[in-house]
Structures are given as C-alpha cells and as structure tokens.
Scaffold this active site. Structure first.
Site, short mmCIF file in Angstrom:
data_model
loop_
_atom_site.label_atom_id
_atom_site.label_comp_id
_atom_site.label_asym_id
_atom_site.label_seq_id
_atom_site.Cartn_x
_atom_site.Cartn_y
_atom_site.Cartn_z
N LYS A 187 1.15 -1.24 0.02
CA LYS A 187 0.10 0.06 -0.01
C LYS A 187 0.91 1.32 -0.14
O LYS A 187 1.50 0.88 1.01
CB LYS A 187 -0.70 0.00 1.35
CG LYS A 187 -2.00 1.22 1.12
CD LYS A 187 -2.52 1.34 2.97
CE LYS A 187 -2.45 2.69 3.26
NZ LYS A 187 -4.14 2.53 3.78
N LYS A 236 1.02 4.95 0.51
CA LYS A 236 0.12 6.46 1.09
C LYS A 236 0.66 7.22 0.50
O LYS A 236 1.69 8.25 -0.53
CB LYS A 236 0.70 6.76 2.39
CG LYS A 236 0.60 8.35 3.04
CD LYS A 236 -0.76 8.25 3.15
CE LYS A 236 -1.53 7.27 4.24
NZ LYS A 236 -2.82 7.34 5.05
N ASP A 263 -3.42 5.27 -1.07
CA ASP A 263 -4.28 5.86 -0.17
C ASP A 263 -4.34 7.27 -0.83
O ASP A 263 -3.15 8.04 0.06
CB ASP A 263 -3.89 5.41 1.12
CG ASP A 263 -4.88 6.09 2.20
OD1 ASP A 263 -5.45 7.03 1.20
OD2 ASP A 263 -4.33 6.19 2.69
N PRO A 264 -4.68 8.88 -0.67
CA PRO A 264 -4.10 9.67 -1.27
C PRO A 264 -5.31 11.07 -0.34
O PRO A 264 -4.99 11.84 0.35
CB PRO A 264 -4.62 10.56 -2.61
CG PRO A 264 -6.03 8.75 -3.01
CD PRO A 264 -5.17 7.97 -2.96
N ASN A 265 -5.12 10.21 0.74
CA ASN A 265 -6.20 10.92 1.91
C ASN A 265 -7.43 11.80 1.48
O ASN A 265 -7.05 12.76 1.88
CB ASN A 265 -5.17 11.06 2.88
CG ASN A 265 -4.48 9.99 3.65
OD1 ASN A 265 -3.48 9.93 4.25
ND2 ASN A 265 -5.78 9.60 4.09
N GLU A 301 -7.94 3.40 -1.52
CA GLU A 301 -8.50 4.40 -1.04
C GLU A 301 -8.92 5.53 -0.86
O GLU A 301 -7.88 6.27 -0.91
CB GLU A 301 -7.60 3.91 0.53
CG GLU A 301 -8.25 4.02 2.08
CD GLU A 301 -6.45 3.15 2.88
OE1 GLU A 301 -6.83 4.41 4.37
OE2 GLU A 301 -6.25 3.32 2.52
N ASN A 314 -11.42 4.35 5.52
CA ASN A 314 -11.09 4.80 6.66
C ASN A 314 -11.29 5.81 7.06
O ASN A 314 -11.07 6.25 8.31
CB ASN A 314 -10.02 4.65 6.77
CG ASN A 314 -9.04 5.76 7.09
OD1 ASN A 314 -8.26 5.44 5.71
ND2 ASN A 314 -8.44 6.48 8.17
N ASP A 321 -10.77 0.16 12.40
CA ASP A 321 -9.80 0.72 12.72
C ASP A 321 -10.43 0.83 14.50
O ASP A 321 -11.01 1.31 15.41
CB ASP A 321 -9.16 2.06 12.81
CG ASP A 321 -7.54 2.56 14.20
OD1 ASP A 321 -7.79 2.54 14.99
OD2 ASP A 321 -6.67 2.64 13.11
N HIS A 328 -7.42 -0.74 9.32
CA HIS A 328 -6.92 0.91 9.09
C HIS A 328 -5.67 0.75 10.07
O HIS A 328 -5.68 0.23 11.06
CB HIS A 328 -6.92 1.90 8.97
CG HIS A 328 -6.88 2.84 9.79
ND1 HIS A 328 -6.91 4.21 10.81
CD2 HIS A 328 -6.07 4.21 8.45
CE1 HIS A 328 -6.33 4.84 11.10
NE2 HIS A 328 -5.45 4.67 9.69
N ASN A 371 -2.20 3.43 12.02
CA ASN A 371 -1.66 5.08 12.27
C ASN A 371 -0.72 4.65 13.24
O ASN A 371 -0.44 3.35 12.94
CB ASN A 371 -3.27 5.68 12.81
CG ASN A 371 -2.38 7.11 12.65
OD1 ASN A 371 -1.15 7.27 13.00
ND2 ASN A 371 -3.78 7.90 12.88
N HIS A 391 1.78 0.15 10.30
CA HIS A 391 2.43 1.27 10.87
C HIS A 391 4.46 0.40 11.73
O HIS A 391 5.34 1.26 11.18
CB HIS A 391 2.78 2.48 11.34
CG HIS A 391 2.04 2.71 10.50
ND1 HIS A 391 0.69 3.16 10.42
CD2 HIS A 391 2.27 4.97 10.07
CE1 HIS A 391 0.41 4.18 9.46
NE2 HIS A 391 1.28 4.84 9.71
#
Length: 435
Positions: free
Chosen positions: A202, A204, A232-234, A257, A280, A304, A331, A333, A360
């Site tokens: 994945k 980020k 995942d570009p948030n 995502e 998420n 999460d 998810h 963090n 992480h």
C-alpha cells in the site's frame, strides 16, 4: 472435585503512561511525521493482582478524557465492558472541533467528541480483555469467540519519505533512506519484502501530483507482478482526478482508498469506475454506514479498533459489512506492539477478512514490549497465551515516558503540518481537493 476459587476481577487501580516514540519522516498530504509521536499506555489492575494493558493515541485531548475515565473505572469489574461506553458518557470533555476539516493527527475524516471518546474507550477495553484473559488463562481471541485463522496477513505500508528529519530536529536514526520517486518506492518495497515477507503493498499518496504517484504504482506492478497493490491519497483528489486515476490503474489496483473526501463524492467515483473503493475516512462510525452502503460509495471498510471503540465493536462492524456484502480489513496509524497484538487477536476472529491488514509497526523502531511481534511471510502468528500474549518492558516504558516529561510541548500533540514548516517555513496545510 473442588471448584477453583472465584477470581476477584474488581479494578483496583489504573495507570496511564503517556510516551513519545520515534517516528521517521514519512510524508502525507498534510505534511510530514514529527520526530516523535505521542501514545498512551493504559494498565488496568485487578484485586487479584492481574494487570491488563491497552494502547491508544497520546495527544493532549485524549489524555484529558482518559484521566477522569481512569478514576471512574476503579471499583468496577473488568468484565463490565459494555459499561465502559456509559462511563465515557459520564466523563465531561471539552467540546471538540466538528467542522469539515481533516484531522491532521489521524487523517481519518471529520473529528467529533464521540470519536474521541471511542478512541479512549478502546484502550481501556483492550486492557480489560487482556486482564480478563490472563485471569481466566484464555487468549483474547477466545474471549471474542475464537480464532478462525492461526496467522493474520499484513500489507507493507509504503511512504514517500525523506532520508532524515530536518537538521536540528531530534530524531532516531533509521536505515530506510529516502523514497521520493518511483525507483525509491520500489526499493522501499523490496526492503519490506526481504525483511518481513510482505506480498501486498500500500502506498500512502496525496503527496505529489497524481501522475507521479500513478507512475510509482506502475513501477510497483512491474517489479512485483501479481502482488496486490493499493493507493491511498487521503482524500486529496477531486472526483474527476479520482476517476481518471482509477481508469489508469484499474488493471493493477486491489482497491483505491479514499481518493476523494465525503460519501457523495466517493459514490460518484464508484459509479464511474470499476475499481473497488476502500475507506477509513467517510465510514468511521456506525451512523455513517447506511448512506455509504446504500449509495455504493465503498466496497471495503478499513476498521480501526482505536476509533471504532474496541475489539468487540470491530467484530460488530465486520458482521454488518458481511451482511451487506462489503469487504472489511484494517486501517493503521502509528502504533506499537500492544495495538498490533490487539489488531491480530480481533482479526483472527473475523471470518470475512479477505484483505491483508495495514500496519505501521515496521516503521516503529521503539516499543514498550519485552519482545517485538514478528512478521513471518507477511503474517503475524496469533498468540494462544493468556490475554494479548505480550509483556510490558517497564524500563523502556519509563524511558519513553521520561522523554514525554522532558518535552516542552512540541511533540505532545501530533501535528504533521507543523513538522513540515520546520523544513518549509511557508507551508500551509493544502486545501482539498488538492488536485
């Protein structure tokens, strides 16, 4: 046969230990990780001398809620986990920001006072489950109904990354090096595969223009043919950009995502592309599920346990997803081994977990456990030891707490934008959509 004496499961004490742990300079759409990030370690002790441990975010706003919560928990039974939610409602907490801004600490959508409460409750629930498991001689997964798998698969979590934090900043050394282009991301992925055996990746995103990140995903697909890939570009992209990228990467992505913010925008992207969308950010509470599922906005919910309110709520979420034919995974963090152990126990009990979970943990060089959890072939073995199956390293816990005590307040609240301003003084958190 003489029955075993009853255990006294009354909570006689709660210890809260805020700590600062080293974090590499990982980039995201908000900025960059600070050299240290706050976490909170919760210990719940029973009258029989059994201690359970939990972990959650350690920012000031979480501590302000956790302290009065801990005081009210004393005298209650560790088995009364439903009561934890009622207890949280009794604890006064300052009104939290409820606008439409992205939470820079978690990049998980709109933050509310309710989400804050659930994030705190989760640590106490895990600690109570750990204590109960130890008292009964049962692993946490047994308390959740029993495991359906002996190991849980995790995905390599790739980041654009600086080689080091800006000059003059305190930081622990790491050997990952920089990753700022497709070649760097591929090299990082190779290191993850060699060290931990991960078979899915994945990235980020939301850091560089979409075409640059698309090139990185294409480079990963060429280097690791057949391996599941995620981006995942948030929420940094517009719906149009999201549709364009989905079209360009549809043949290699397992899922995309949170390409754009909000359920309506996600639903539009879903209608216009065949790429599964994961989230998420737009589904982080039970109240957000009906709209998202009814509009087809998401095909995979990334749970999460921290902000869903614990392990039992995670199972409840998974059951709802299964009912509606929506996929579920996890998810992540920045977290330590206690949280990874908790994730692994609950993931082991979810039958419909068909995607590797995020973690992480490989990025964290420090921990509070006597023994780090290990990834073998990209998986963590589910412990059958009582409770979570982990042991606190109290000396290490004291050292990381001492770092927190010595801090002048710079790192007690995670702020990726503030960390970026150290390197780029004019940095302003980008408005979204960014592209």
């Amino acid at each position: 046969m003489t029955p075993a004496p009853a255990r006294d499961l009354t909570v006689t004490g709660v210890r809260l230990t805020p700590i600062l742990v080293a974090d590499p300079p990982l980039l995201n759409t908000q900025g960059v990780h600070q050299p240290y990030t706050p976490r909170l370690i919760v210990e719940v002790e029973t009258a029989d001398g059994v201690t359970g441990v939990g972990e959650t975010y350690g920012d000031t706003k979480y501590l302000e809620l956790a302290r009065p919560f801990a005081e009210k928990l004393t005298g209650r039974q560790v088995t009364d986990m439903n009561g934890l939610f009622r207890l949280a409602d009794e604890v006064a907490v300052a009104a939290e920001r409820t606008d439409d801004a992205v939470d820079t600490g978690g990049l998980r959508g709109v933050q509310t006072a309710d989400k804050l409460r659930l994030s705190v409750v989760s640590a106490f629930e895990v600690a109570c489950l750990d204590a109960l498991g130890k008292a009964l001689g049962l692993p946490v997964h047994a308390l959740l109904g029993g495991k359906v798998r002996d190991a849980v698969e995790y995905s390599a979590y790739l980041f654009y990354k600086w080689a080091s934090h800006p000059a003059g900043r305190p930081a622990e050394q790491d050997d990952w090096g920089a990753a700022l282009d497709p070649a760097g991301i591929v090299e990082q992925a190779r290191a993850f595969k060699e060290r931990y055996g991960f078979t899915s990746f994945k990235l980020k995103g939301g850091v560089f223009p979409p075409e640059r990140e698309t090139a990185a995903v294409r480079a990963l697909a060429a280097a690791f043919p057949g391996h599941p890939l995620r981006l995942d570009p948030n929420g940094a992209w517009s719906t149009e950009t999201s549709v364009t990228v989905a079209g360009e990467l549809g043949d290699v992505l397992e899922y995309l995502e949170d390409p754009t913010l909000g359920t309506p925008a996600m639903a539009e992207v879903a209608r216009r592309t065949g790429v599964p969308l994961a989230t998420n950010m737009c589904v982080t509470t039970f109240a957000e599920i009906p709209e998202a599922f009814a509009t087809g906005a998401v095909q995979v919910v990334l749970s999460d346990h921290h902000y869903w309110g614990g392990l039992r709520n995670t199972r409840r979420l998974a059951a709802i997803c299964e009912t509606f034919g929506v996929g579920v995974s996890m998810h992540s963090n920045t977290h330590l081994g206690i949280s990874l152990a908790a994730m692994t126990h609950v993931a082991a009990t979810v039958p419909n977990l068909h995607h590797a979970c995020d973690s992480h943990y490989p990025w964290q060089s420090e921990d509070v456990l006597t023994e780090r959890l290990a990834f073998t072939d990209g998986r963590v073995t589910v412990s059958d030891a009582p409770g979570l199956g982990v042991t606190l390293d109290r000396e290490r816990l004291r050292e990381l707490h001492r770092r927190w005590l010595d801090d002048d307040g710079t790192y007690r609240d995670r702020d990726d934008a503030a960390a970026m301003r150290v390197a780029e003084p004019g940095w302003v958190t980008p408005a979204v959509p960014r592209w």
